[in-house]
Scaffold this motif. Structure first.
Motif, short mmCIF file in Angstrom:
data_model
loop_
_atom_site.label_atom_id
_atom_site.label_comp_id
_atom_site.label_asym_id
_atom_site.label_seq_id
_atom_site.Cartn_x
_atom_site.Cartn_y
_atom_site.Cartn_z
N ALA A 20 0.83 -1.20 0.00
CA ALA A 20 0.00 0.00 0.00
C ALA A 20 0.87 1.25 0.00
CB ALA A 20 -0.91 0.00 1.22
N ASN A 21 0.33 2.30 -0.58
CA ASN A 21 0.95 3.62 -0.54
C ASN A 21 0.26 4.41 0.57
OD1 ASN A 21 2.74 3.63 -3.04
ND2 ASN A 21 0.79 2.91 -3.86
N THR A 22 0.67 5.64 0.75
CA THR A 22 0.03 6.45 1.78
C THR A 22 -1.05 7.33 1.18
OG1 THR A 22 1.70 8.17 1.52
CG2 THR A 22 2.08 6.54 3.23
N THR A 23 -2.10 7.51 1.94
CA THR A 23 -3.13 8.48 1.59
C THR A 23 -2.79 9.75 2.35
OG1 THR A 23 -4.88 6.90 1.11
CG2 THR A 23 -5.58 9.08 1.86
N GLU A 24 -2.71 10.85 1.64
CA GLU A 24 -2.37 12.14 2.24
C GLU A 24 -3.45 13.14 1.85
OE1 GLU A 24 1.44 12.89 0.53
OE2 GLU A 24 2.31 11.08 1.38
N ILE A 25 -4.53 13.13 2.59
CA ILE A 25 -5.62 14.08 2.37
C ILE A 25 -5.91 14.72 3.72
CG2 ILE A 25 -8.02 14.40 1.68
CD1 ILE A 25 -7.70 11.99 -0.18
N ASP A 26 -5.52 15.97 3.87
CA ASP A 26 -5.70 16.66 5.15
C ASP A 26 -6.80 17.71 5.07
OD1 ASP A 26 -4.40 18.47 3.56
OD2 ASP A 26 -2.81 18.93 4.99
N PHE A 27 -7.82 17.39 4.28
CA PHE A 27 -8.96 18.29 4.13
C PHE A 27 -10.21 17.44 3.90
CE2 PHE A 27 -6.43 17.99 0.24
CZ PHE A 27 -7.33 17.40 -0.64
N ILE A 28 -11.36 18.05 4.08
CA ILE A 28 -12.64 17.39 3.86
C ILE A 28 -13.08 17.68 2.43
CG2 ILE A 28 -15.07 17.27 4.61
CD1 ILE A 28 -13.12 16.27 6.70
N VAL A 29 -13.61 16.68 1.75
CA VAL A 29 -14.05 16.88 0.37
C VAL A 29 -15.56 17.15 0.30
CG1 VAL A 29 -12.20 15.47 -0.57
CG2 VAL A 29 -14.42 14.42 -0.13
N ILE A 35 -12.82 7.66 -1.86
CA ILE A 35 -12.96 9.08 -1.52
C ILE A 35 -14.14 9.33 -0.57
CG2 ILE A 35 -14.45 9.83 -3.45
CD1 ILE A 35 -11.38 11.67 -2.03
N GLN A 36 -15.08 8.42 -0.52
CA GLN A 36 -16.25 8.59 0.34
C GLN A 36 -15.87 8.67 1.82
OE1 GLN A 36 -19.08 5.54 -0.64
NE2 GLN A 36 -19.10 6.11 -2.80
N SER A 37 -14.71 8.16 2.18
CA SER A 37 -14.25 8.24 3.56
C SER A 37 -13.93 9.68 3.98
CB SER A 37 -12.98 7.40 3.75
OG SER A 37 -13.24 6.05 3.45
N PHE A 38 -13.81 10.56 3.00
CA PHE A 38 -13.42 11.95 3.28
C PHE A 38 -14.57 12.93 3.06
CE2 PHE A 38 -9.66 9.55 2.30
CZ PHE A 38 -8.80 9.93 3.31
N GLY A 39 -15.77 12.41 2.85
CA GLY A 39 -16.93 13.26 2.65
C GLY A 39 -17.58 12.99 1.30
N ARG A 40 -18.68 13.70 1.07
CA ARG A 40 -19.42 13.54 -0.18
C ARG A 40 -19.14 14.75 -1.07
NH1 ARG A 40 -25.93 13.35 -0.96
NH2 ARG A 40 -25.88 12.85 -3.17
N PRO A 41 -18.38 14.54 -2.13
CA PRO A 41 -18.07 15.66 -3.02
C PRO A 41 -19.30 16.18 -3.75
CG PRO A 41 -16.63 13.78 -3.45
CD PRO A 41 -17.72 13.32 -2.54
N ASN A 42 -19.24 17.45 -4.13
CA ASN A 42 -20.29 18.04 -4.96
C ASN A 42 -20.22 17.49 -6.38
OD1 ASN A 42 -22.36 19.96 -5.63
ND2 ASN A 42 -20.77 21.18 -6.63
N ASN A 43 -18.99 17.30 -6.87
CA ASN A 43 -18.76 16.89 -8.25
C ASN A 43 -17.39 16.21 -8.32
OD1 ASN A 43 -19.27 16.85 -11.12
ND2 ASN A 43 -17.83 18.54 -11.33
N ILE A 44 -17.26 15.22 -9.20
CA ILE A 44 -15.97 14.57 -9.39
C ILE A 44 -15.64 14.57 -10.87
CG2 ILE A 44 -14.64 12.43 -9.19
CD1 ILE A 44 -16.31 11.70 -6.76
N GLU A 45 -14.43 15.03 -11.18
CA GLU A 45 -13.92 15.02 -12.55
C GLU A 45 -12.67 14.15 -12.59
OE1 GLU A 45 -15.18 19.47 -14.04
OE2 GLU A 45 -13.18 19.19 -13.20
N LEU A 46 -12.27 13.77 -13.79
CA LEU A 46 -11.08 12.94 -13.98
C LEU A 46 -10.15 13.61 -14.98
CD1 LEU A 46 -9.39 10.35 -13.68
CD2 LEU A 46 -10.88 9.30 -15.41
N LEU A 47 -8.89 13.75 -14.57
CA LEU A 47 -7.85 14.26 -15.45
C LEU A 47 -6.82 13.14 -15.61
CD1 LEU A 47 -6.05 17.64 -15.43
CD2 LEU A 47 -4.70 15.55 -15.38
N THR A 48 -6.48 12.83 -16.84
CA THR A 48 -5.50 11.79 -17.10
C THR A 48 -4.56 12.23 -18.22
OG1 THR A 48 -5.25 9.43 -17.59
CG2 THR A 48 -7.03 10.55 -18.69
#
Length: 179
Positions: A85-94, A119-132
């Motif tokens: 596993a890698n680390t999750t580094e999210i220090d904000f609420i989504v 991502i649901q562990s960090f809140g319910r986003p308003n919108n999700i987009e994908l950049l690749t």
């Protein structure tokens, strides 16, 4: 095994600048938007874009995180070797934010499905987009499409698209490798 250069360093840089500008067009000052790089390889693209947005385009208070999806994958228990596993580094609420997932290659769509769950562990986003950076458009197993894409590549199943980042691999280059 043979390999062909799909994008050289200069082309990668041009695409990154274009993607940064597209993000600014859609998210203005990023006050309601967060960038999340999908571990492991989306982290390099996310970091590079965040640096461009902050330094070149003077975006203030940009929120950047990295999301590990290892234990959310549907093939989690199917491999012979143990997963690292890698680390999750999210220090904000989504919660209520616009989330931009960032990954280097969109292939089957399974990593993105895992990220949507994680991502649901960090809140319910308003919108999700994908950049690749790379969209392998004929390889999708799930109905997932990028909002922003650097380059579309038509690769057959026996081929692999490998993105090298200067931070990790010593060069910015994208290869198409015949297995």
């Amino acid at each position: 095994m043979s390999q062909k250069v799909l994008l050289n360093s200069k082309e990668v840089n041009i695409i990154l600048h274009r993607l940064a500008c597209q993000l600014i067009e859609n998210h203005d000052d990023f006050s309601e938007t967060v960038l999340i790089g999908i571990q492991p390889r989306g982290k390099y693209l996310a970091n590079r874009l965040a640096e461009m947005l902050s330094k070149d385009h003077k975006i203030k208070n940009l929120q950047l995180g990295h999301l590990d999806i290892t234990f959310f994958r549907d093939d989690f228990r199917r491999g012979d070797k143990p997963l690292e596993a890698n680390t999750t580094e999210i220090d904000f609420i989504v919660e209520g934010k616009n989330v931009v997932f960032i990954d280097d290659v969109l292939y089957t769509g399974r990593s993105i499905r895992s990220a949507l769950t994680a991502i649901q562990s960090f809140g319910r986003p308003n919108n999700i987009e994908l950049l690749t950076l790379i969209d392998r458009r004929f390889s999708r197993h799930l109905p997932i499409q990028p909002t922003y894409k650097g380059r579309q590549v038509d690769a057959i199943e026996e081929q692999k698209v490998k993105v090298h980042w200067v931070e990790n691999d010593g060069e910015d280059v994208v290869y198409l490798i015949d297995k």
